[in-house]
Design a protein around this motif. Structure first.
Motif, PDB file in Angstrom:
ATOM      1  N   GLY A  88       0.791  -1.217   0.000  1.00 42.29           N
ATOM      2  CA  GLY A  88       0.000   0.000   0.000  1.00 42.29           C
ATOM      3  C   GLY A  88       0.825   1.269   0.000  1.00 42.29           C
ATOM      4  N   CYS A  89       0.543   2.144  -0.976  1.00 43.43           N
ATOM      5  CA  CYS A  89       1.204   3.448  -1.030  1.00 43.43           C
ATOM      6  C   CYS A  89       0.333   4.397  -1.840  1.00 43.43           C
ATOM      7  CB  CYS A  89       2.583   3.326  -1.676  1.00 43.43           C
ATOM      8  SG  CYS A  89       3.488   4.896  -1.651  1.00 43.43           S
ATOM      9  N   LYS A  90       0.213   5.626  -1.363  1.00 45.91           N
ATOM     10  CA  LYS A  90      -0.601   6.632  -2.072  1.00 45.91           C
ATOM     11  C   LYS A  90       0.241   7.793  -2.571  1.00 45.91           C
ATOM     12  CE  LYS A  90      -4.674   5.731   0.774  1.00 45.91           C
ATOM     13  NZ  LYS A  90      -5.551   6.306   1.810  1.00 45.91           N
ATOM     14  N   HIS A  91       1.561   7.629  -2.600  1.00 47.06           N
ATOM     15  CA  HIS A  91       2.410   8.725  -3.108  1.00 47.06           C
ATOM     16  C   HIS A  91       2.476   8.726  -4.631  1.00 47.06           C
ATOM     17  CE1 HIS A  91       3.567   9.814   0.903  1.00 47.06           C
ATOM     18  NE2 HIS A  91       4.131   8.638   1.134  1.00 47.06           N
ATOM     19  N   TYR A  92       2.356   7.541  -5.224  1.00 46.16           N
ATOM     20  CA  TYR A  92       2.314   7.406  -6.693  1.00 46.16           C
ATOM     21  C   TYR A  92       3.466   8.159  -7.374  1.00 46.16           C
ATOM     22  CZ  TYR A  92      -2.460   6.344  -5.155  1.00 46.16           C
ATOM     23  OH  TYR A  92      -3.538   5.856  -4.477  1.00 46.16           O
ATOM     24  N   CYS A  93       4.692   7.962  -6.906  1.00 44.11           N
ATOM     25  CA  CYS A  93       5.832   8.647  -7.517  1.00 44.11           C
ATOM     26  C   CYS A  93       6.031   8.168  -8.957  1.00 44.11           C
ATOM     27  CB  CYS A  93       7.112   8.336  -6.747  1.00 44.11           C
ATOM     28  SG  CYS A  93       7.042   8.608  -4.976  1.00 44.11           S
ATOM     29  N   PRO A  94       6.159   9.088  -9.924  1.00 46.73           N
ATOM     30  CA  PRO A  94       6.490   8.655 -11.291  1.00 46.73           C
ATOM     31  C   PRO A  94       7.830   7.920 -11.273  1.00 46.73           C
ATOM     32  CG  PRO A  94       5.798  10.963 -11.273  1.00 46.73           C
ATOM     33  CD  PRO A  94       5.969  10.543  -9.818  1.00 46.73           C
ATOM     34  N   GLY A  95       7.878   6.760 -11.950  1.00 41.42           N
ATOM     35  CA  GLY A  95       9.110   5.983 -11.991  1.00 41.42           C
ATOM     36  C   GLY A  95       9.287   5.071 -10.788  1.00 41.42           C
ATOM     37  N   CYS A  96       8.255   4.957  -9.931  1.00 46.31           N
ATOM     38  CA  CYS A  96       8.302   4.072  -8.754  1.00 46.31           C
ATOM     39  C   CYS A  96       8.817   2.692  -9.145  1.00 46.31           C
ATOM     40  CB  CYS A  96       6.903   3.956  -8.164  1.00 46.31           C
ATOM     41  SG  CYS A  96       6.738   2.651  -6.924  1.00 46.31           S
ATOM     42  N   PHE A  97       9.706   2.141  -8.313  1.00 47.75           N
ATOM     43  CA  PHE A  97      10.331   0.847  -8.621  1.00 47.75           C
ATOM     44  C   PHE A  97       9.329  -0.292  -8.660  1.00 47.75           C
ATOM     45  CE2 PHE A  97      10.181  -1.214  -4.451  1.00 47.75           C
ATOM     46  CZ  PHE A  97       9.746  -0.147  -3.689  1.00 47.75           C
ATOM     47  N   SER A  98       8.174  -0.146  -8.020  1.00 41.20           N
ATOM     48  CA  SER A  98       7.237  -1.275  -7.943  1.00 41.20           C
ATOM     49  C   SER A  98       5.792  -0.806  -7.747  1.00 41.20           C
ATOM     50  CB  SER A  98       7.665  -2.181  -6.785  1.00 41.20           C
ATOM     51  OG  SER A  98       6.917  -3.355  -6.791  1.00 41.20           O
TER      52      SER A  98
ATOM     53  N   LYS B 242       3.061  -2.095  -8.331  1.00 42.76           N
ATOM     54  CA  LYS B 242       2.080  -3.074  -7.848  1.00 42.76           C
ATOM     55  C   LYS B 242       1.970  -3.028  -6.316  1.00 42.76           C
ATOM     56  CE  LYS B 242       5.513  -6.706  -8.210  1.00 42.76           C
ATOM     57  NZ  LYS B 242       6.146  -7.663  -9.053  1.00 42.76           N
ATOM     58  N   THR B 243       2.999  -2.485  -5.646  1.00 43.25           N
ATOM     59  CA  THR B 243       2.941  -2.386  -4.180  1.00 43.25           C
ATOM     60  C   THR B 243       2.040  -1.237  -3.716  1.00 43.25           C
ATOM     61  OG1 THR B 243       4.845  -0.901  -3.937  1.00 43.25           O
ATOM     62  CG2 THR B 243       5.319  -3.261  -4.015  1.00 43.25           C
ATOM     63  N   TRP B 244       1.509  -0.447  -4.649  1.00 45.83           N
ATOM     64  CA  TRP B 244       0.590   0.636  -4.257  1.00 45.83           C
ATOM     65  C   TRP B 244      -0.729   0.069  -3.700  1.00 45.83           C
ATOM     66  CZ3 TRP B 244       0.892   4.186  -9.260  1.00 45.83           C
ATOM     67  CH2 TRP B 244       2.196   4.682  -9.382  1.00 45.83           C
ATOM     68  N   ASN B 245      -1.058  -1.130  -4.178  1.00 41.41           N
ATOM     69  CA  ASN B 245      -2.342  -1.757  -3.833  1.00 41.41           C
ATOM     70  C   ASN B 245      -2.291  -2.331  -2.403  1.00 41.41           C
ATOM     71  OD1 ASN B 245      -4.593  -3.343  -3.598  1.00 41.41           O
ATOM     72  ND2 ASN B 245      -4.317  -4.398  -5.557  1.00 41.41           N
TER      73      ASN B 245
ATOM     74  N   GLY C 161       8.145  -0.676   1.684  1.00 41.59           N
ATOM     75  CA  GLY C 161       6.854  -0.964   1.063  1.00 41.59           C
ATOM     76  C   GLY C 161       6.951  -0.963  -0.446  1.00 41.59           C
ATOM     77  N   GLY C 162       5.851  -0.330  -1.043  1.00 47.55           N
ATOM     78  CA  GLY C 162       4.803   0.505  -0.465  1.00 47.55           C
ATOM     79  C   GLY C 162       5.352   1.597   0.480  1.00 47.55           C
ATOM     80  N   ASP C 163       4.492   2.076   1.354  1.00 45.32           N
ATOM     81  CA  ASP C 163       4.915   2.998   2.401  1.00 45.32           C
ATOM     82  C   ASP C 163       4.296   2.535   3.715  1.00 45.32           C
ATOM     83  OD1 ASP C 163       5.335   5.022   4.232  1.00 45.32           O
ATOM     84  OD2 ASP C 163       5.140   6.626   2.742  1.00 45.32           O
TER      85      ASP C 163
ATOM     86  N   SER D  62       9.996   5.666   3.953  1.00 43.18           N
ATOM     87  CA  SER D  62       8.718   6.351   3.715  1.00 43.18           C
ATOM     88  C   SER D  62       8.832   7.339   2.564  1.00 43.18           C
ATOM     89  CB  SER D  62       8.289   7.123   4.966  1.00 43.18           C
ATOM     90  OG  SER D  62       7.035   7.755   4.733  1.00 43.18           O
ATOM     91  N   GLY D  63       7.719   7.530   1.862  1.00 44.59           N
ATOM     92  CA  GLY D  63       7.648   8.591   0.858  1.00 44.59           C
ATOM     93  C   GLY D  63       7.429   9.945   1.521  1.00 44.59           C
ATOM     94  N   TYR D  64       6.970   9.927   2.786  1.00 44.53           N
ATOM     95  CA  TYR D  64       6.843  11.186   3.530  1.00 44.53           C
ATOM     96  C   TYR D  64       8.227  11.649   3.993  1.00 44.53           C
ATOM     97  CZ  TYR D  64       1.784  10.454   4.007  1.00 44.53           C
ATOM     98  OH  TYR D  64       0.448  10.294   3.758  1.00 44.53           O
TER      99      TYR D  64
ATOM    100  N   ARG E  85       9.794  11.214  -1.169  1.00 48.01           N
ATOM    101  CA  ARG E  85       9.305  10.553  -2.374  1.00 48.01           C
ATOM    102  C   ARG E  85      10.452  10.279  -3.331  1.00 48.01           C
ATOM    103  NH1 ARG E  85       6.359  13.813   0.089  1.00 48.01           N
ATOM    104  NH2 ARG E  85       4.108  13.621   0.337  1.00 48.01           N
ATOM    105  N   TYR E  86      10.280   9.295  -4.163  1.00 51.54           N
ATOM    106  CA  TYR E  86      11.268   9.028  -5.206  1.00 51.54           C
ATOM    107  C   TYR E  86      11.075  10.050  -6.324  1.00 51.54           C
ATOM    108  CZ  TYR E  86      13.515   6.829  -9.194  1.00 51.54           C
ATOM    109  OH  TYR E  86      14.290   6.587 -10.296  1.00 51.54           O
ATOM    110  N   VAL E  87      12.150  10.761  -6.685  1.00 56.45           N
ATOM    111  CA  VAL E  87      12.082  11.771  -7.748  1.00 56.45           C
ATOM    112  C   VAL E  87      12.970  11.311  -8.898  1.00 56.45           C
ATOM    113  CG1 VAL E  87      12.519  14.182  -8.363  1.00 56.45           C
ATOM    114  CG2 VAL E  87      11.683  13.613  -6.066  1.00 56.45           C
TER     115      VAL E  87
HETATM  116  S1  SF4 Z   1       6.868   6.221  -1.942  1.00 52.31           S
HETATM  117 FE1  SF4 Z   1       7.994   4.434  -2.725  1.00 52.31          FE
HETATM  118  S2  SF4 Z   1       6.435   2.839  -3.087  1.00 52.31           S
HETATM  119 FE2  SF4 Z   1       5.374   4.800  -2.906  1.00 52.31          FE
HETATM  120  S3  SF4 Z   1       5.144   5.514  -5.016  1.00 52.31           S
HETATM  121 FE3  SF4 Z   1       7.018   6.457  -4.176  1.00 52.31          FE
HETATM  122  S4  SF4 Z   1       8.684   5.059  -4.771  1.00 52.31           S
HETATM  123 FE4  SF4 Z   1       6.748   3.926  -5.017  1.00 52.31          FE
END
Ligand code: SF4
Length: 172
Positions: free
Chosen positions: A25-35, A37-40, A72-74, A102-104, A131-133
């Motif tokens: 679970g993650c709600k940051h939705y960073c563009p280019g996120c490594f995974s 599918k872990t947002w769910n 995570g996720g986060d 954390s993305g926070y 967040r991942y930038v």
């Molecule tokens: S915080 Fe991590 S898991 Fe969440 S969208 Fe960003 S890179 Fe992906």
């Protein structure tokens, strides 16, 4: 709460040899996120008490480990449940050092001292924050993906009221 990965031994998720648990679970939705599918939040397997105890037994029974990393996720979107797991870990396995991702940012997580996020922060030792930038991606960085992300010494930071960077025991 679900987990979407568990490594009993990893050298990529923080200093030394660490167990690693990936929280779904993650709600940051960073563009280019490594995974993505872990947002769910439903992805992976339920983190049942039996599974928690199994992982805690693994950690307690492995003298080579330097600690546990939670990512995570986060994990901060499931802050209360993750805090409950850390409490059980410390009760049954002693003072295991915990890194958490954390993305926070540290400032966001520590803004309200009565929040579940602050309570989780206080149970951990090192925070990899932000967040991942994609534009700041740097594969040479230790334990993080983009240069805005920081490794933060949580205990020092909470004590001094500002983000203080973590220092490796090998570079002190
Ligand atoms: S915080 Fe991590 S898991 Fe969440 S969208 Fe960003 S890179 Fe992906």
């Amino acid at each position: 709460m679900n987990i979407c990965g568990y490594s009993p031994e990893s050298i990529n998720e923080g200093e030394g040899l660490r167990a690693a648990i990936f929280i779904s679970g993650c709600k940051h939705y960073c563009p280019g996120c490594f995974s993505p599918k872990t947002w769910n939040f439903e992805y992976g397997e339920p983190f049942t008490l039996a599974r928690q105890r199994e992982i805690i037994r693994d950690i307690a029974g492995n003298p080579l480990l330097d600690g546990l990393t939670i990512l995570g996720g986060d994990p901060f979107f499931s802050a209360r449940e993750v805090s409950g797991f850390i409490d059980l870990l410390h009760l049954e396995a002693g003072p295991v050092p915990v890194w958490i991702y954390s993305g926070y940012t540290y400032e966001e997580l520590s803004a309200a001292s009565d929040s579940d996020e602050y309570a989780l922060l206080g149970r951990c030792d090192v925070l990899v924050d932000g967040r991942y930038v994609e534009a700041l991606r740097d594969p040479s960085l230790l334990y993080r993906g983009s240069s805005n992300q920081r490794l933060i010494d949580i205990k020092q930071s909470l004590e001094h009221g500002e983000a203080i960077l973590w220092q490796s025991v090998f570079t002190k």
